[in-house]
Write a protein that holds these residues in place. Structure first.
Motif, short mmCIF file in Angstrom:
data_model
loop_
_atom_site.label_atom_id
_atom_site.label_comp_id
_atom_site.label_asym_id
_atom_site.label_seq_id
_atom_site.Cartn_x
_atom_site.Cartn_y
_atom_site.Cartn_z
N SER A 55 0.84 -1.20 0.00
CA SER A 55 0.00 0.00 0.00
C SER A 55 0.87 1.25 0.00
O SER A 55 1.78 1.40 0.82
N GLN A 268 -3.49 6.96 4.20
CA GLN A 268 -4.92 7.23 4.05
C GLN A 268 -5.71 6.15 4.77
O GLN A 268 -5.30 4.99 4.86
N ARG A 273 -8.58 4.51 0.89
CA ARG A 273 -7.60 3.84 0.04
C ARG A 273 -8.07 2.50 -0.51
O ARG A 273 -7.33 1.87 -1.28
N ASP A 277 -5.87 0.29 -3.21
CA ASP A 277 -5.07 -0.75 -2.58
C ASP A 277 -5.69 -2.13 -2.63
O ASP A 277 -5.01 -3.11 -2.30
#
Length: 413
Positions: A55, A268, A273, A277
């Motif tokens: 990530s 985030q 996200r 991600d």
């Protein structure tokens, strides 16, 4: 809230269109390096399944004329390797002058003959715009499962914030200048514990193979597991899936140390996200949600109702994208400095929702696996990495063993 309908997973591939909104394929070939791209030269996600991911976040300042040799461990094997380069947190374009991929031999040295150039629309260099991501062209040949790839990047032009992943639990290497094509370690002397720019690797495995994305915090990121040994619980899970006969073999680690479900920082929030991600990654059928302890132990901490509302939003987004969602209960953490009885009450409330609401497509009970029978508010000492919050290697293995491989295959939902 009424239960969200479970997705029909053959339709899940339609969710790859999410990639367009995230900037996939927006990289440009610098002037002077503009071959005529072959017909249909892909720069977006295309077909494939994620074999490794991390990530992205802000990991310092970008530097031009810098090389990165990044070590990443595959989960599923297959052909047509592609890498995804991210400038998601940059404030100006970044240009990659050369990108190569090979197999690690030892340290920064590569297996002789394995290091090969990757291209982007047929060109060897690519500029990724502010906030963008780009996929390389497919690289012919087979990529084995359970091997450490070395992806070597040469950043010729860059500045401002650098996009990457801080807590790699993996040693990579940096250098000055372009040494990406070299297979020896002579110029790769500087070590780093972070990944820069690279946030996903995909392959084309056998037909019908899918992947799971583990959305989590520092436990998923692997803190307190042994560095360079691939002993994070998602690593153990990947090895288990490979031996189980399930069609879900790809594992994407979407953990960020300190991450929360509801609020940004570090990184985030999961709500902000999840698209980049997890949902946008090729081949992902299931999102494995194991987050919440950082929301609870924050000051002020999240309420049970607030955290449950966040879970419901994540479930809704995943289902809308055609993915299943497995929820994991929050593990005990008494003994950590931020533990208190009020937070423990929230943890129990949230875990009851995860187990009993029926809103997840499946549940994995990490709380039951990790807790001490004599003190359910504490982690079992044999699994404790030493800080009473993060499991050690043995605990990571036990977590992976608790996951039902069948629950990850969205087609059974």
């Amino acid at each position: 809230m009424p239960r969200t309908a479970r997705p029909r997973c053959r339709a899940a591939l339609a969710a790859l269109s999410t990639c367009v909104a995230l900037g996939c394929g927006t990289g440009t070939v610098p002037p002077g390096d503009q071959p005529t791209p072959p017909p249909g030269a892909p720069t977006a996600a295309g077909r494939g399944v994620v074999t490794w991911a991390s990530s992205a976040g802000h990991v310092g300042e970008a530097v031009k004329d810098r090389g990165y040799r990044l070590m990443v461990h595959t989960s599923v094997g297959g052909s047509d390797l592609r890498v995804r380069l991210s400038n998601a947190f940059g404030d100006r374009p970044v240009t990659f002058g050369n990108v190569h991929a090979g197999l690690q031999r030892r340290g920064a040295a590569l297996v002789p003959g394995s290091n090969r150039r990757l291209t982007f629309g047929g060109a060897r260099s690519v500029t990724v715009p502010t906030g963008g991501i780009v996929y390389s062209d497919p690289l012919p040949g087979h990529v084995p499962a359970g091997r450490t790839l070395a992806v070597s990047l040469y950043v010729s032009r860059a500045g401002g914030p650098r996009t990457g992943h801080w807590l790699a639990m993996q040693t990579s290497y940096t250098t000055s200048g372009d040494h990406t094509a070299e297979e020896d370690a002579a110029h790769w002397k500087r070590r780093t514990g972070s990944w820069s720019y690279l946030d996903a690797v995909t392959v084309r495995p056998r037909k019908g193979t899918g992947a799971v994305a583990a959305l989590g915090d520092s436990i998923t990121d692997g803190w307190q597991s042994t560095t360079d040994r691939n002993r994070r619980w998602p690593d153990y899970l990947a090895r288990r899936l490979a031996a189980s006969g399930t069609t879900v073999e790809g594992v994407a680690n979407a953990g960020i140390a300190g991450n929360k479900v509801l609020l940004d920082g570090p990184g985030q929030s999961a709500l902000n996200r999840v698209e980049r991600d997890a949902l946008s990654l090729p081949g992902v059928r299931t999102v494995f949600l194991f987050q919440g302890v950082n929301d609870i132990k924050a000051e002020p901490g999240a309420t049970g109702a607030g955290l449950i509302a966040g879970y419901r939003k994540l479930i809704h987004r995943a289902h809308a994208a055609g993915k299943c969602v497995v929820g994991a209960t929050i593990a005990p953490y008494k003994g950590w400095q931020e533990w208190d009885p009020a937070g423990e009450a929230v943890r129990r409330q949230v875990n009851a929702f995860i187990r009993e609401s029926g809103e997840f497509d499946a549940v994995t009970d990490f709380d039951r696996v990790l807790r001490s029978p004599s003190d359910p508010e504490r982690m079992l000492p044999a699994f404790d990495g030493g800080d009473h919050l993060h499991p050690n290697d043995q605990g990571m293995r036990a977590m992976a063993a608790a996951v039902d491989p069948g629950s990850l295959d969205c087609r059974t939902g």
